[in-house]
Design a protein around this motif. Structure first.
Motif, mmCIF file in Angstrom:
data_model
loop_
_atom_site.group_PDB
_atom_site.id
_atom_site.type_symbol
_atom_site.label_atom_id
_atom_site.label_comp_id
_atom_site.label_asym_id
_atom_site.label_seq_id
_atom_site.Cartn_x
_atom_site.Cartn_y
_atom_site.Cartn_z
ATOM 1 N N ALA A 48 11.831 15.190 -78.646
ATOM 2 C CA ALA A 48 13.327 14.926 -79.259
ATOM 3 C C ALA A 48 13.675 16.450 -79.784
ATOM 4 C CB ALA A 48 13.469 13.886 -80.139
ATOM 5 N N ASP A 49 12.765 17.096 -80.379
ATOM 6 C CA ASP A 49 13.349 18.414 -81.227
ATOM 7 C C ASP A 49 12.585 19.634 -80.838
ATOM 8 O OD1 ASP A 49 10.978 17.535 -82.259
ATOM 9 O OD2 ASP A 49 11.468 17.942 -84.293
ATOM 10 N N ARG A 50 11.770 19.523 -79.634
ATOM 11 C CA ARG A 50 11.198 20.795 -79.334
ATOM 12 C C ARG A 50 11.315 21.207 -77.860
ATOM 13 N NH1 ARG A 50 6.361 21.771 -82.716
ATOM 14 N NH2 ARG A 50 6.290 20.326 -84.208
ATOM 15 N N ASP A 51 10.839 21.995 -77.310
ATOM 16 C CA ASP A 51 11.038 22.126 -75.609
ATOM 17 C C ASP A 51 9.963 21.313 -75.133
ATOM 18 O OD1 ASP A 51 12.772 24.381 -75.737
ATOM 19 O OD2 ASP A 51 11.218 26.200 -76.228
ATOM 20 N N PRO A 52 10.414 21.105 -73.897
ATOM 21 C CA PRO A 52 9.328 20.311 -73.181
ATOM 22 C C PRO A 52 8.121 20.916 -72.650
ATOM 23 C CG PRO A 52 11.196 20.966 -71.893
ATOM 24 C CD PRO A 52 11.405 21.412 -72.991
ATOM 25 N N ILE A 53 7.075 19.982 -72.269
ATOM 26 C CA ILE A 53 5.613 20.486 -71.662
ATOM 27 C C ILE A 53 5.418 20.060 -70.629
ATOM 28 C CG2 ILE A 53 3.453 20.417 -72.464
ATOM 29 C CD1 ILE A 53 3.933 20.659 -75.327
ATOM 30 N N VAL A 54 4.733 20.733 -69.712
ATOM 31 C CA VAL A 54 4.382 20.226 -68.339
ATOM 32 C C VAL A 54 3.164 20.608 -68.097
ATOM 33 C CG1 VAL A 54 6.749 20.007 -67.402
ATOM 34 C CG2 VAL A 54 5.527 21.992 -66.954
ATOM 35 N N GLY A 55 2.191 19.843 -67.347
ATOM 36 C CA GLY A 55 0.920 20.242 -66.941
ATOM 37 C C GLY A 55 0.340 19.324 -66.179
ATOM 38 N N SER A 56 -1.040 19.515 -65.778
ATOM 39 C CA SER A 56 -1.733 18.516 -65.071
ATOM 40 C C SER A 56 -2.977 18.690 -65.449
ATOM 41 C CB SER A 56 -1.571 19.083 -63.456
ATOM 42 O OG SER A 56 -2.156 20.364 -63.165
ATOM 43 N N GLY A 72 2.148 21.148 -80.302
ATOM 44 C CA GLY A 72 3.094 20.557 -81.091
ATOM 45 C C GLY A 72 2.893 19.466 -81.859
ATOM 46 N N PRO A 73 3.438 18.338 -82.373
ATOM 47 C CA PRO A 73 3.026 17.269 -83.158
ATOM 48 C C PRO A 73 1.881 16.474 -82.308
ATOM 49 C CG PRO A 73 4.901 16.537 -82.100
ATOM 50 C CD PRO A 73 4.845 17.843 -81.641
ATOM 51 N N ILE A 74 1.543 16.653 -81.117
ATOM 52 C CA ILE A 74 0.367 15.631 -80.719
ATOM 53 C C ILE A 74 -1.127 16.509 -80.967
ATOM 54 C CG2 ILE A 74 -0.577 14.853 -78.437
ATOM 55 C CD1 ILE A 74 2.362 14.792 -77.247
ATOM 56 N N GLY A 140 9.357 11.574 -78.799
ATOM 57 C CA GLY A 140 9.643 11.941 -77.491
ATOM 58 C C GLY A 140 9.278 10.928 -76.404
ATOM 59 N N ARG A 141 9.067 11.311 -75.143
ATOM 60 C CA ARG A 141 8.510 10.356 -74.222
ATOM 61 C C ARG A 141 7.685 11.135 -73.189
ATOM 62 N NH1 ARG A 141 13.430 9.752 -69.683
ATOM 63 N NH2 ARG A 141 14.384 11.954 -70.066
ATOM 64 N N ILE A 142 6.592 10.493 -72.468
ATOM 65 C CA ILE A 142 5.565 11.288 -71.759
ATOM 66 C C ILE A 142 5.895 10.506 -70.437
ATOM 67 C CG2 ILE A 142 3.143 11.317 -71.295
ATOM 68 C CD1 ILE A 142 2.819 10.399 -74.240
#
Length: 146
Positions: A48-56, A72-74, A140-142
């Motif tokens: 919601a308040d940060r840049d998105p993250i992508v990965g695999s 991040g917060p995770i 956020g969402r995953i």
């Protein structure tokens, strides 16, 4: 001299056979059953308040697979009892630096056929459910793809 050349020819011709045998033993272990080659899971985390993250990540059937560690917060995001089958009980588990949970107010949720999961600040740490609507801030969402 012709013996030496003939030996090289035999070795050159046996190289593809040797490679095929090595590949065969890698795929079929001594027990005779194919090894689980794993499945690649692509994921995106939209905060919601940060840049998105992508990965695999490569996950193996029936095992726990960690997707994210300390971003991040995770603190940790993992899939437990991974299975590509939607009715096999795969679960998505999240741990945050501060308390967070999925829409069910728990730290884990069943994946099933879902591929999008929202997570929020706070969680239910007790079993009693109050008949009240509690608004929680979205973190956020995953998104999962496999």
């Amino acid at each position: 001299m012709s013996c030496k050349k003939e030996a090289r020819t035999i070795m050159a011709n046996s190289a593809p056979v040797l490679l095929a045998l090595v590949a065969l033993f890698a795929v079929f272990p001594a027990s005779g059953y194919p090894q689980d080659a794993g499945s690649t899971i692509s994921f995106g985390i939209l905060f919601a308040d940060r840049d998105p993250i992508v990965g695999s990540a490569t996950c193996y059937n029936g095992k726990t697979c960690e997707l994210v560690k300390d971003i991040g917060p995770i603190h940790s995001l993992s899939i437990t009892h991974f299975s590509k089958s939607p009715d096999r009980g795969s679960r998505l588990k999240i741990e945050c630096a501060s308390d967070c949970s999925f829409g069910n107010q728990q730290f884990s949720t069943e994946i099933g056929r879902e591929r999008q999961f929202y997570f929020f600040n706070g969680s239910d740490t007790f079993t009693a459910k109050l008949l009240a609507i509690r608004i929680r801030d979205p973190v956020g969402r995953i998104l999962l793809n496999y």
